[in-house]
Design a protein around this motif. Structure first.
Motif, PDB file in Angstrom:
ATOM      1  N   ARG A   1      -0.425  -1.741   4.830  1.00 29.97           N
ATOM      2  CA  ARG A   1      -1.125  -1.919   3.570  1.00 29.97           C
ATOM      3  C   ARG A   1      -1.254  -3.401   3.302  1.00 29.97           C
TER       4      ARG A   1
ATOM      5  N   THR B   1      -2.122   4.166  -1.249  1.00 27.94           N
ATOM      6  CA  THR B   1      -0.859   3.684  -1.810  1.00 27.94           C
ATOM      7  C   THR B   1       0.277   4.083  -0.872  1.00 27.94           C
ATOM      8  N   GLU B   2       1.483   4.053  -1.419  1.00 29.83           N
ATOM      9  CA  GLU B   2       2.644   4.487  -0.635  1.00 29.83           C
ATOM     10  C   GLU B   2       2.583   5.966  -0.282  1.00 29.83           C
TER      11      GLU B   2
ATOM     12  N   ASP C   1      -4.424   9.245  -2.321  1.00 29.79           N
ATOM     13  CA  ASP C   1      -4.382   9.114  -3.786  1.00 29.79           C
ATOM     14  C   ASP C   1      -4.594  10.456  -4.477  1.00 29.79           C
TER      15      ASP C   1
ATOM     16  N   SER D   1       2.984   9.917  -5.862  1.00 26.50           N
ATOM     17  CA  SER D   1       2.775   9.457  -4.485  1.00 26.50           C
ATOM     18  C   SER D   1       3.920   9.842  -3.564  1.00 26.50           C
TER      19      SER D   1
END
Length: 527
Positions: free
Chosen positions: A437, A455-456, A497, A503
């Protein structure tokens, strides 16, 4: 797609604007100051800034000069300004001294509400007691180079950074960094100690690579770009670009109403392994299902034939062949794109099998994605002497895999992922997708893309297998191999997402299930 520049590229564009376009340094500073006042007004939701109290902390370089001009524009908009000048007037450039003289005139001749502090110790008794509506960081700019993480910043600059952070912690006042948070390396994203923790960064002209790597995302807050009349044509043609939804949509081919399945992307996936000691068929299942969910018209999986029943139960649309070389090469000639690697295993026999595949023109003549165990088989390979044609191949390593391919440490890669990925792709004539990322994509002719979607949620086992299948499908449907990788990375991030509101609860299966929603969203298709 927006350009994303290194500190050196930004400095070159800035110099070209001044020298070649004759846009004076003062004119650029005026635009920075104006955009800063505008941004603070937006942040506070005020058209004018009457009754607003702002603290500006300014260094001695160009960034400090921007802060001085910004202070004047804030005064013009009705704000009350406290200005901490960290360095003596003698240390300022002529342009910055001129900006300071104007501020003196605003205060002394016209009574504008400006308080000026000449050093941190002088400011402390006053600024720690006030409740500011906004804090402005103009201490250090993009010229700061951090050779190693947590490199110390001492002297007045360090004092100014500490002061801004402490007031922000105490009061909750929003902290706006001009161009880049002070203490952050604009190229690598490594941070000094201390470094400003910004709520908003108003960056000038172009996004900086440091916003996306290492400590950059955590320190920069919300990044907004300010137009200051430095045009994109001053940048190099191969400047890195940030992928976006319009770009991703442009690489995704929707099916024509009259098209048949064999004209909508045929994918061959060579993946999975099974033995009495264990099974990695799951990786094959995820990549196959991902290719189907991403719209491939036809998917064939070459896996241990004992796994055919499991695959048919999981993805009945796919067809299965075994691992006989003749059958694989026949299907490769049929395919538009080939994916090799997910869950294949790392035994010497498997490594030899993969390397044999890569010497076949039936394989390398197709758009080719090499992932996971296929990358393991390539470690210590001299790409130029291997006899393998990598021209239409995309390698998809994470940092550890790239370390084995390149011989560089993961720490070294983290210090310059863009530059090292670009250099590797050019030297070896290959397309590269460096997972992380953000995700870095580099082509053999200097192409450079950055993907920051997701994201994570993507940090889960099997996520890479899903991405690999998505890349193969988009490539098979018509996109160039590098564009397919970049577009798939964007959709993959968006699917992560959408997979779950939390997440940390997202699995590879959840990402898989969310692929259609990500595609529906981008094309405004109602589910």
């Amino acid at each position: 797609m927006l350009p994303v520049v290194t500190a050196a590229e930004m400095a070159a564009a800035d110099r070209a604007a001044i020298d070649n376009l004759h846009i004076g340094e003062i004119r650029l500073m005026e635009l920075v100051g104006l955009r800063t006042a505008d941004r603070i007004g937006e942040l506070l939701d005020k058209n004018d800034l009457q009754g607003t109290l702002v603290l500006v902390v300014a260094g001695k370089g160009n960034n400090g000069g921007d802060g001085l001009v910004a202070a004047r524009h804030l005064l013009n908009r009705g704000a009350e300004v406290d200005l901490l000048l960290l360095y003596p007037i003698e240390a300022l450039s002529p342009v910055n001294r001129n900006a300071l003289e104007i501020l003196y005139a605003c205060r002394d001749r016209y009574g504008m509400p400006l308080r000026l502090f000449r050093e941190t110790a002088e400011a402390l008794p006053f600024v720690m007691e006030r409740q500011y509506d906004a804090l402005v960081d103009a201490v250090l700019g993009t010229g700061l180079k951090i050779d190693e993480p947590r490199q110390p910043v001492s002297g007045p600059a360090g004092e100014g950074i500490d002061l801004l952070n402490s007031i922000r912690r105490r009061s909750g006042s929003p902290l706006i960094a001009l161009d880049i948070p002070s203490g952050l390396d604009a190229t690598s994203g490594f941070a000094a100690d201390p470094a400003v923790l910004a709520d908003t960064t108003l960056t000038m002209a172009f996004l900086k690579t440091g916003f996306f790597f290492n400590e950059g995302p955590g320190l920069s807050g919300e990044v907004q770009r300010a137009e200051i009349s430095i045009p994109e044509f001053l940048l190099e043609r191969r400047t890195c670009r940030l992928t976006d939804r319009e770009y991703a949509a442009g690489q995704f081919m929707l099916r024509e109403p009259s098209e048949a399945k064999h004209r909508n992307g045929k994918v061959l996936i060579i993946a999975g392994s099974h033995s009495p000691q264990g099974s990695m068929l799951g990786a094959a299942l995820l990549s196959v299902k991902a290719a189907l969910r991403t719209g491939a018209g036809y998917v064939c999986a070459a896996l241990p034939i004992a796994g055919a029943g499991v695959l048919h139960a999981f993805a009945p649309e796919a067809i299965v062949i075994g691992r006989q070389m003749d059958a694989i090469l026949e299907k490769a000639l049929w395919a538009d794109a080939v994916l090799i690697g997910c869950g294949l295993g790392r035994s010497p026999k498997t490594v030899a099998f993969i390397r044999e595949l890569l010497l076949k023109t039936e394989i390398t003549g197709r758009k080719l994605v090499l992932d996971a165990d296929a990358l393991f088989a390539l470690q210590e390979t001299d790409f130029g002497e291997s006899g393998i044609d990598f021209a239409n191949t995309l390698l998809t390593p994470h940092y550890g895999e790239f370390s084995r391919l390149s011989g560089l440490s993961a720490e070294r890669i983290a210090s310059d992922p863009l530059g090292l990925a670009a250099g590797f792709a050019r030297r070896n004539g290959v397309n590269l997708l460096l997972k992380g990322r953000p995700t870095v994509l580099a082509g053999p002719h200097g192409e450079l893309l950055l993907n920051d979607s997701g994201t994570e949620a993507l940090a889960t086992a099997g996520s890479g297998d899903v991405l690999a299948g998505m890349i193969a499908a988009i490539a098979a449907k018509g996109a160039d191999i590098l564009d397919a990788g970049a577009a798939a990375a964007w959709f993959h991030g968006r699917a992560g997402d959408l997979a779950d509101e939390v997440s940390s609860l997202v699995s590879a299966g959840g990402i898989l299930d969310a692929i259609p929603a990500a595609i529906h969203e981008i094309f405004d298709i109602e589910e």
